[in-house]
Write a protein that holds these residues in place. Structure first.
Motif, short mmCIF file in Angstrom:
data_model
loop_
_atom_site.label_atom_id
_atom_site.label_comp_id
_atom_site.label_asym_id
_atom_site.label_seq_id
_atom_site.Cartn_x
_atom_site.Cartn_y
_atom_site.Cartn_z
N ALA A 436 -9.39 1.06 -7.81
CA ALA A 436 -9.47 -0.13 -6.95
C ALA A 436 -8.12 -0.51 -6.37
CB ALA A 436 -10.05 -1.30 -7.74
N PHE A 437 -7.04 -0.09 -7.06
CA PHE A 437 -5.69 -0.45 -6.59
C PHE A 437 -5.02 0.68 -5.83
CE2 PHE A 437 -6.49 -3.20 -10.24
CZ PHE A 437 -6.11 -4.44 -9.74
N VAL A 438 -5.68 1.83 -5.72
CA VAL A 438 -5.07 2.97 -5.02
C VAL A 438 -4.77 2.65 -3.56
CG1 VAL A 438 -5.54 5.31 -4.18
CG2 VAL A 438 -5.96 4.74 -6.57
N PRO A 439 -5.66 1.94 -2.82
CA PRO A 439 -5.33 1.64 -1.41
C PRO A 439 -3.99 0.92 -1.21
CG PRO A 439 -7.63 1.18 -1.84
CD PRO A 439 -7.03 1.50 -3.16
N LEU A 440 -3.57 0.11 -2.19
CA LEU A 440 -2.26 -0.54 -2.06
C LEU A 440 -1.14 0.48 -2.04
CD1 LEU A 440 -2.53 -3.64 -4.45
CD2 LEU A 440 -2.42 -3.65 -1.96
N GLY A 441 -1.33 1.59 -2.75
CA GLY A 441 -0.32 2.63 -2.79
C GLY A 441 -0.29 3.48 -1.54
N LEU A 442 -1.34 3.38 -0.72
CA LEU A 442 -1.42 4.16 0.52
C LEU A 442 -0.99 3.36 1.74
CD1 LEU A 442 -4.88 5.89 -0.13
CD2 LEU A 442 -2.59 6.75 -0.67
N TRP A 443 -0.51 2.16 1.52
CA TRP A 443 -0.07 1.29 2.61
C TRP A 443 1.15 1.92 3.27
CZ3 TRP A 443 -0.14 -4.67 1.59
CH2 TRP A 443 -0.08 -5.35 2.80
N PRO A 444 1.14 2.14 4.58
CA PRO A 444 2.28 2.79 5.24
C PRO A 444 3.43 1.81 5.50
CG PRO A 444 0.58 2.31 6.85
CD PRO A 444 0.02 1.89 5.52
N GLY A 445 4.57 2.37 5.87
CA GLY A 445 5.70 1.57 6.32
C GLY A 445 6.46 0.90 5.19
N LEU A 446 7.30 -0.08 5.57
CA LEU A 446 8.14 -0.78 4.61
C LEU A 446 7.31 -1.53 3.57
CD1 LEU A 446 10.99 -2.28 6.82
CD2 LEU A 446 11.15 -0.41 5.19
N PHE A 447 6.21 -2.15 4.03
CA PHE A 447 5.37 -2.88 3.09
C PHE A 447 4.77 -1.94 2.06
CE2 PHE A 447 4.95 -5.92 6.79
CZ PHE A 447 5.77 -6.87 6.21
N GLY A 448 4.45 -0.73 2.50
CA GLY A 448 3.92 0.26 1.56
C GLY A 448 4.94 0.60 0.49
N GLN A 449 6.20 0.78 0.89
CA GLN A 449 7.26 1.06 -0.09
C GLN A 449 7.40 -0.09 -1.08
OE1 GLN A 449 11.10 2.61 1.24
NE2 GLN A 449 10.23 2.98 3.26
N PHE A 450 7.21 -1.30 -0.59
CA PHE A 450 7.37 -2.47 -1.44
C PHE A 450 6.18 -2.63 -2.39
CE2 PHE A 450 7.30 -7.03 -2.33
CZ PHE A 450 8.61 -7.26 -2.69
N MET A 451 4.96 -2.44 -1.87
CA MET A 451 3.76 -2.71 -2.66
C MET A 451 3.39 -1.57 -3.60
SD MET A 451 2.86 -5.74 -1.94
CE MET A 451 1.28 -5.74 -2.77
N ILE A 452 3.93 -0.38 -3.38
CA ILE A 452 3.51 0.77 -4.19
C ILE A 452 3.88 0.58 -5.66
CG2 ILE A 452 5.63 2.13 -3.93
CD1 ILE A 452 3.78 4.59 -3.59
N TYR A 453 4.87 -0.25 -5.94
CA TYR A 453 5.24 -0.49 -7.34
C TYR A 453 4.10 -1.15 -8.11
CZ TYR A 453 10.04 0.55 -5.97
OH TYR A 453 11.18 1.17 -5.51
N PHE A 454 3.31 -1.94 -7.41
CA PHE A 454 2.23 -2.67 -8.07
C PHE A 454 1.13 -1.73 -8.58
CE2 PHE A 454 -1.56 -5.53 -7.75
CZ PHE A 454 -1.22 -6.34 -8.81
#
Length: 817
Positions: A436-454
């Protein structure tokens, strides 16, 4: 298995104390910056000679999303943004190749006899923001204060965590050869004659090797001056046997360079060190080492009447925020175990509760091995997973308990059968939760780099909880679980609490960084007695009465809900409630009652006043007006509301900088240009627990209101420390055209119009072009110049040398240039 448990606990605790700590994770932007310093040129010339040729070269690079540039007096900055798939090192090398190709062209400008050298680099925002300032003041000359600062600078820059420590508020020295233009004309000496004489005379070189008496000797020609006064004896020109010495036409002085920086603490002049950390390094560890270096210098090197203070220390705020989140995790563990105790009993609750610290320490061990820092996103992921990670343990413990209680199996048999029954279900449950949280890791761009830690943190936590439940919990229940809930013998409680509480007190008093572990041990010892005397009775009553009543009520309600038309009514009612919820949320958003923002607005830990005067403002004038603004800022910061017996409980320190170091790291982005027209005032807030409930954002707004409209033509921006990923301004309006004057005039009209509309939420409107510097134009009469045999280039070179000066060599003093 016990060895594995002990090893994970030790490695997890070690990772917790050794992982670098920071507010937020560092984001690596796929941007390459090209900065070029070309002193003595206007913004228009910089654009024509430097920026435009480089941009033409860089346009041919593949993977480029956007190229932006800024040309100002003496300096050019080009930002090349690549797509997210581009490796930063590869991109930097490609940019350097293009720069080298342009530098090789014949018309590339030169400065001091060498080609102007653009610098290509990538940038981490965390490396641009000083994480602390060291202020040095006392009844000593500036030169002596500078020596003290450089003593600290050498030791601090040796730290692996520190990128650089810049000295502010004092200038380096230079040897000035002040030429008398009339004497030059009388003796027919040119600037080139003087520069050549100094360059050729102030040099040490090797003349090769000489073999004599069977030995090879190296021959060195020593010509470097040992004292600036030695330059006076240099022969500049000889005609008809008459020598013209430098002292005949010039005055030689060893003096400070022209002022480019001022620094003050609480309005009083200081020599300041701006300390910046390296990306990915431990800010807290660096700050602790720097404090030790300062303390050692004060004890063993500095005079006792020298005042040395540390201000704007971001590490204290980071420690406070990380500690608060860690305390929330510990408190969460206590609450979870307390809730489980009421439903499962004390011993079974301990089995499940064991999974929490075990999973946390295993997660920290893995995250530390992956090179992650301990930041807000990581800790938020750990807190988010706190409630979910006990699910697997509850299922395992409850199933084994059921088999022992209802089927009479032994501990080992129940553990084997129980794990076999639920292994696949809990594995599938964990995988679906992580998915359920995998899509957060696929977020592109700077926000993706920031959110992938979650999602990564949650995946590691839930994966660790699965391992703990299947392997470690099963071992513990197979050897220690009982179905009887017996009172622990009084002697055993006394011995356990004495040992645990005693060791906890020792660690709490003498443990230093491990004091938190001591407080947890003392709390555990106290809670054992609380459970024995109070909570056990409550838990038994809850299980024997309240829980039975809840189960019966649920059974009755469920039976009624499945009869007659109730299932249809419940389904329709649920769907209607869903529509009402969506509609209510949409209406709330439309009415702006519910605000939508990607990242929550933070309360300022720093209030920063950025001051920008028109380009061309002399630094002394900038410093003069900045002092006036300082007084207005301090009058707000030191209001009676924030004072208690002469101490400001809201503001910890205030420092000011003018010129170098006064830029905004969020907008200037690695600029190395001199900033004589800029000033900065930084007020650092105390930690939240000392602010007595007062809002630092209200204080920032008061400062902003006090500075609004007081200096026409001066851009004053009151900002706060930025949290979250680098986002820039929420709204950007870009104007394009060929006439800068028309663009600036239009932008001013737009700003005035928007301000007149009083749009809610608009705090400040800034124009990022500063083109107010006056200039003087010299138009060469080509006909007269031709008659005199003088070219336009010669006119320009002579004027540049007479006004701007030229570098004529290097003087070394105590190893410094």
């Amino acid at each position: 298995m016990y060895v594995a448990i002990s090893l994970i606990l030790v490695l997890g605790i070690s990772a917790y104390f050794n992982m670098p700590r920071e507010d937020f994770p560092e984001i690596k932007e796929t941007k390459i910056y090209v900065s070029t310093l070309y002193p003595g040129n206007t913004a228009e010339d910089i654009e024509k000679l430097i920026t435009d040729p480089l941009e033409d070269q860089l346009k041919g690079l593949s993977g480029v999303i956007e190229i932006t540039s800024t040309s100002q007096e003496d300096y050019s900055m080009i930002i090349v943004e690549f797509d997210d798939e581009m490796n930063v090192e590869v991109a930097k090398q490609r940019v350097k190749d293009k720069i080298d190709a342009e530098k090789a062209s014949e018309d590339w400008p030169t400065f001091n006899g060498a080609k102007v050298d653009p610098n290509a680099f990538d940038l981490s925002k965390s490396e641009e923001i000083p994480f602390l300032n060291i202020n040095i003041s006392g009844d000593y000359p500036l030169e002596k204060l500078k020596e003290f600062a450089e003593y600290l600078q050498d030791d601090i820059e040796d730290l692996t965590e520190v990128k650089q420590a810049d000295v502010r508020g004092v200038q380096d020295k230079e040897v000035e050869v002040a030429v008398d233009i009339y004497k030059m004309m009388a003796t027919q000496v040119s600037f080139n004659d003087i520069i050549t004489a100094i360059n050729n005379g102030n040099v040490t070189s090797s003349a090769g090797n000489l073999i004599a008496s069977g030995q090879r000797r190296t021959i060195r020609i020593l010509g470097e001056i040992e004292n600036p006064k030695d330059l006076e004896n240099f022969v500049v020109k000889t005609e008809k046997g008459n020598s013209i010495y430098l002292r005949d036409i010039a005055t030689v002085r060893f003096k400070e360079k022209d002022k480019t920086t001022f620094a003050r603490k609480d309005g009083k002049p200081v020599v300041m060190l701006d300390v910046k950390k390296r990306a990915g390094k431990n800010m807290i560890g660096a700050a602790e080492q720097i404090k030790l270096i300062v303390a050692n210098a004060k004890e063993n090197y500095f005079p006792k009447n020298l005042e040395v203070s540390i201000t704007n220390d971001l590490s204290d705020k980071t420690i406070g925020q990380v500690d608060d989140l860690v305390n929330n995790i510990i408190f969460g563990i206590i609450l979870v175990v307390a809730v489980l105790m009421f439903f499962l009993g004390f011993k079974n609750a301990l089995f499940v509760g064991f999974a929490i610290p075990m999973s946390m320490f295993m997660s920290l061990m893995i995250l530390g091995a992956m090179g992650y820092t301990l930041n807000t996103m990581i800790l938020f992921g750990l807190i988010m997973g706190l409630g979910m990670l006990v699910d697997n343990g509850i299922v395992v413990v409850e199933n084994v308990y059921r088999l022992m209680d209802e089927e009479g199996l032994s501990r080992v048999e129940a553990a084997k059968k129980g794990i076999g029954e639920i292994a696949y279900p809990i594995i599938i449950s964990t995988v679906t939760t992580v998915a359920a949280f995998v899509p957060l890791g696929l977020w592109p761009g700077l926000f993706g780099q920031f959110m992938i830690y979650f999602p990564i943190t949650l995946s590691v936590v839930l994966g660790s909880s699965l391992v703990v439940a299947i392997f470690f919990n099963s071992v513990l229940v197979s050897q220690l679980m009982t179905t009887e809930d017996k009172n622990m013998p009084l002697k055993r409680i006394i011995s356990i609490t004495t040992i645990v509480g005693g060791f906890g007190l020792i660690i709490l008093i003498f443990g230093g960084a491990y004091r938190g572990l001591g407080s947890v041990m003392v709390f555990t010892a106290i809670m054992l007695w609380v459970y024995r005397l109070v909570l056990r009775k409550w838990a038994n009553y809850f299980q024997e009465n309240t829980l039975v009543w809840l189960e019966n009520a649920y059974e009755t309600t469920l039976k009624k809900s499945l009869k007659r038309w109730f299932p249809v009514a419940i389904t329709i009612g649920t769907f209607i409630l869903l529509l009402i919820a969506f509609g209510g949320f949409g209406a709330s958003v439309a009415s702006q009652r519910t605000k939508i923002e990607f990242f929550p607005d933070n309360k300022p830990n720093q209030v920063v006043v950025y001051i920008e005067y028109p380009q061309g403002t002399d630094i002394d004038e900038t410093n003069k007006i900045t002092k006036e603004i300082e007084q207005k800022v301090y009058s707000v910061l030191n209001q009676d509301l924030y004072m208690d017996e002469g101490v400001n409980f809201m503001v910890e320190s205030s420092v000011s900088q003018v010129g170098e170091g006064a830029g905004n790291p969020q907008t200037d982005e690695g600029s190395a240009a001199e900033m004589p027209h800029k000033g900065k005032i930084t007020a650092s807030m105390r930690q939240y627990k000392y602010r007595r409930g007062l809002d630092s954002e209200e204080l920032r707004q008061k400062v902003q209101k006090a500075l609004t409209g007081i200096y026409p033509g001066v851009l004053i921006s009151v900002e706060k420390d930025a949290n979250g990923p680098p986002t820039g301004a929420p709204i950007n309006i870009e104007l394009e055209g060929n006439d800068y004057d028309e663009l600036i005039a239009t932008a001013e009209k737009m700003r005035a119009y928007i301000n007149s509309r009083n749009v809610p939420g608009v705090d400040e409107i800034k124009i990022d072009v500063n083109k107010d510097k006056p200039s003087m134009k010299v138009i060469v009469d080509r006909e007269k110049a031709g008659e005199l045999g003088v070219s336009t280039s010669q006119v320009g070179q002579q004027l540049r040398s007479a006004i701007f000066g030229a570098k004529a060599g290097i003087y070394k003093e105590d190893g410094d240039d």
